[in-house]
Design a protein around this motif. Structure first.
Motif, PDB file in Angstrom:
ATOM      1  N   ARG A 138       8.688 -74.239   1.925  1.00 22.78           N
ATOM      2  CA  ARG A 138       8.589 -74.540   3.361  1.00 22.78           C
ATOM      3  C   ARG A 138       8.091 -75.963   3.565  1.00 22.78           C
ATOM      4  O   ARG A 138       8.548 -76.673   4.471  1.00 22.78           O
ATOM      5  CB  ARG A 138       7.651 -73.542   4.045  1.00 22.78           C
ATOM      6  N   GLY A 139       7.153 -76.386   2.726  1.00 22.05           N
ATOM      7  CA  GLY A 139       6.640 -77.752   2.828  1.00 22.05           C
ATOM      8  C   GLY A 139       7.703 -78.783   2.517  1.00 22.05           C
ATOM      9  O   GLY A 139       7.807 -79.805   3.203  1.00 22.05           O
TER      10      GLY A 139
ATOM     11  N   GLN B 145      -4.535 -82.025   0.334  1.00 18.79           N
ATOM     12  CA  GLN B 145      -4.479 -80.599   0.632  1.00 18.79           C
ATOM     13  C   GLN B 145      -3.642 -79.791  -0.347  1.00 18.79           C
ATOM     14  O   GLN B 145      -3.476 -78.596  -0.176  1.00 18.79           O
ATOM     15  CB  GLN B 145      -3.917 -80.388   2.044  1.00 18.79           C
TER      16      GLN B 145
ATOM     17  N   GLN C  49       8.973 -81.571   5.167  1.00 19.72           N
ATOM     18  CA  GLN C  49       8.873 -82.999   4.870  1.00 19.72           C
ATOM     19  C   GLN C  49      10.247 -83.672   4.925  1.00 19.72           C
ATOM     20  O   GLN C  49      10.392 -84.772   5.458  1.00 19.72           O
ATOM     21  CB  GLN C  49       8.247 -83.206   3.486  1.00 19.72           C
TER      22      GLN C  49
ATOM     23  N   SER D 205       0.324 -73.811  -3.296  1.00 22.11           N
ATOM     24  CA  SER D 205       1.249 -74.728  -3.962  1.00 22.11           C
ATOM     25  C   SER D 205       1.029 -74.801  -5.466  1.00 22.11           C
ATOM     26  O   SER D 205       1.888 -75.265  -6.195  1.00 22.11           O
ATOM     27  CB  SER D 205       1.113 -76.133  -3.377  1.00 22.11           C
TER      28      SER D 205
ATOM     29  N   ALA E 137       5.449 -71.245  -0.002  1.00 18.04           N
ATOM     30  CA  ALA E 137       4.729 -72.251   0.787  1.00 18.04           C
ATOM     31  C   ALA E 137       5.200 -73.657   0.430  1.00 18.04           C
ATOM     32  O   ALA E 137       5.368 -74.520   1.297  1.00 18.04           O
ATOM     33  CB  ALA E 137       3.227 -72.120   0.558  1.00 18.04           C
ATOM     34  N   VAL E 138       5.408 -73.909  -0.850  1.00 15.91           N
ATOM     35  CA  VAL E 138       5.899 -75.220  -1.286  1.00 15.91           C
ATOM     36  C   VAL E 138       7.297 -75.472  -0.739  1.00 15.91           C
ATOM     37  O   VAL E 138       7.607 -76.571  -0.255  1.00 15.91           O
ATOM     38  CB  VAL E 138       5.901 -75.313  -2.825  1.00 15.91           C
TER      39      VAL E 138
ATOM     40  N   ALA F 281       0.576 -77.637   0.339  1.00 11.96           N
ATOM     41  CA  ALA F 281       0.658 -76.406   1.125  1.00 11.96           C
ATOM     42  C   ALA F 281      -0.201 -75.353   0.450  1.00 11.96           C
ATOM     43  O   ALA F 281      -0.369 -75.381  -0.767  1.00 11.96           O
ATOM     44  CB  ALA F 281       2.115 -75.924   1.210  1.00 11.96           C
TER      45      ALA F 281
END
Length: 507
Positions: A376-377, A424, A381, A430, A373-374, A427
């Motif tokens: 992908r974040g 948040q 970004q 994270s 998830a990180v 992600a």
């Protein structure tokens, strides 16, 4: 639960979001950020060193550097093979099989019906994981530096399997080695041969693209003393340097094709190259360029610009160029001179973080994990901020000066990224916990002190501390114990402000 009026004001002030929304949506620049860091206290020597030689200072890294001192820290980083990576490379190789594949294997791995860009995607993922979690931080910084210097973007299907090989066998193999070896490896790289058209350079129709960029971007510099005739002669020297082909015409690696080489005599930068040299004509050109004073000055200038300031002092460039020449291009020796210089020691906050440095340093500061998830974040970004790995479309590489990256749109996107991390956790999954970053604080003052120590890792000016305390207290006392839920939200607001401020944006 609906936000209170005070909470809504703080969130809107920071992110421009609707009072009931935790997602940043953009707004006019918060006035408070223009006040923070107007006069930044100078960072200490270890923090300065690590902010420049890593993708973000991390608490454990900072403690280690302060324990051994700046000189020992640099020596540790200059021997990356001796640093324990905790099994990171083994885990990456297991999860991303293309990282260890040969060129024929990469070709098979990316041939239809397989996804064309999956090897490239795996290399990008590995790049972000190493930058975020790896202990070999200076090595990763230099990998990025040389990747940018010998820039190759992923603009074609062939480069989607050539570039992953180039990353491993050219850039990563020589990032802290010798410049001549790096230059020679780059010239034979299938990725570079294809990207700058040298694979199509033949005696009957010389292609000057690689010859021109080799001198203008990789070695001498645009004002390095070469002429249009030198471009033509260098192109002749590299005729026949091409790519091996399989029976189905797939391109699989470097090959010198003598039948396409111009075997006549040549003259490059005043040096005569005798007829009949074959492949060695190109090797001779690379040796001439690697040893040229203009090359020493170009590399010295770019290193000083990366690590010291956008307009580096001439005295530092002279010293680095002299060391480059003295050591025949030994990269570690040049870096030792750079990091030991008075100009480096006095250069705090003269560099502005480019987007990748900002995003990854923020995640390192808040102790993020490298979950999918990180990653992908990070990718999302950096796409929004136009700083993806291997994404610059021209041979000259991403700009390395504040003026290019500092604009209204980019600044707003950074503030939104900072708010996303604070609000948040960047992600789902994270691993970011603002509560753990402020523990055991019960007041705004204590929470800010924890964020200053755990995330910023450099001292705030007293005037900035008071400004932040007043903001966090929201009209109350910063020393009053607060409900944990309220304190956590105010701490998130403060974290977003710190990550968006000049304290964190510069290095």
């Amino acid at each position: 639960m609906q936000a209170t009026r005070g909470q809504a004001t703080r969130r809107g002030f920071l992110t421009g979001a609707h009072p009931d929304s935790h997602a940043p949506v953009g707004a006019a620049p918060p006035a408070m950020l223009s006040k923070l860091g107007a006069a930044l206290p100078a960072p200490d020597a270890v923090y300065l060193l690590q902010s420049r030689t890593s993708f973000g200072v991390r608490q454990d890294q900072l403690a280690r550097g302060r324990s051994v001192g700046p000189a020992a820290w640099i020596e540790e980083q200059l021997a990356p093979e001796a640093l324990n990576d905790g099994g990171l490379e083994v885990a990456l190789a297991a999860a991303l099989p293309s990282l260890t594949m040969s060129l024929p294997e990469l070709l098979a791995y990316t041939n239809p019906p397989a996804p064309r860009y999956r090897a490239a995607a795996e290399t990008i993922t590995a790049t972000y994981v190493r930058q975020l979690l790896g202990p070999r931080q200076l090595f990763e910084v230099m990998v990025e530096f040389w990747t940018n210097h010998f820039n190759i973007d992923l603009g074609s299907a062939q480069l989607a399997y050539f570039k992953p090989w180039d990353d491993r066998e050219v850039v990563r193999k020589h990032a802290l080695g010798n410049f001549r070896d790096l230059l020679q490896a780059s010239a034979r790289s299938p990725a570079m041969l294809y990207y700058l058209d040298n694979f199509a350079n033949v005696a009957s129709g010389p292609n000057e693209n690689y010859a021109r960029e080799l001198m203008e971007l990789h070695t001498l510099g645009i004002n390095g003393g070469y002429t249009e005739m030198d471009v033509k002669e260098v192109a002749r020297c590299f005729t026949g340097w091409g790519l091996a082909r399989t029976i189905d015409y797939s391109l699989t690696g470097f090959a010198f094709r003598s039948q396409f080489h111009d075997n006549g005599a040549k003259r490059v930068l005043g040096v005569d190259i005798a007829a009949g040299g074959g492949e060695q004509d190109g090797v001779r050109v690379l040796d001439i360029l690697a040893a040229h004073p203009s090359t020493a000055r170009l590399i010295a200038t770019k290193l000083a610009r990366r690590f010291v300031s956008d307009a580096p002092p001439a005295s530092l460039v002279d010293a680095l160029a002299a060391e480059f020449t003295r050591t025949n291009g030994d990269i570690k020796s040049v870096l030792r001179v750079l990091f030991g210089s008075a100009q480096f020691a006095s250069s705090g906050d003269q560099k502005f973080k480019r987007p990748a440095e900002f995003v990854i340093s923020a995640l390192r500061a808040v102790r993020s994990t490298g979950s999918s998830a990180v990653l992908r974040g990070i990718s999302a970004q950096l796409e929004a901020l136009s700083h993806q790995a291997f994404g610059w479309p021209a041979p000259n590489g991403y700009p390395d000066v504040r003026a290019y990256w500092l604009n209204t749109g980019s600044t707003l996107a950074r503030w939104n990224a900072a708010a996303l991390i604070a609000e948040q956790g960047f992600a789902p999954g994270s691993g970011i916990s603002v509560a753990s970053l402020i523990a055991p604080a019960r007041t705004v003052r204590a929470a800010l002190a924890q964020l200053e120590s755990n995330v910023l890792m450099r001292p705030l000016a007293e005037s900035d501390r008071e400004l932040l305390l007043a903001f966090g207290a929201d009209g109350g006392s910063p020393d009053k114990p607060l409900n944990p839920v309220v304190l956590l939200q105010r701490s998130r607001d403060l974290l977003g402000l710190l990550l968006s401020s000049a304290y964190f944006m510069t290095r």
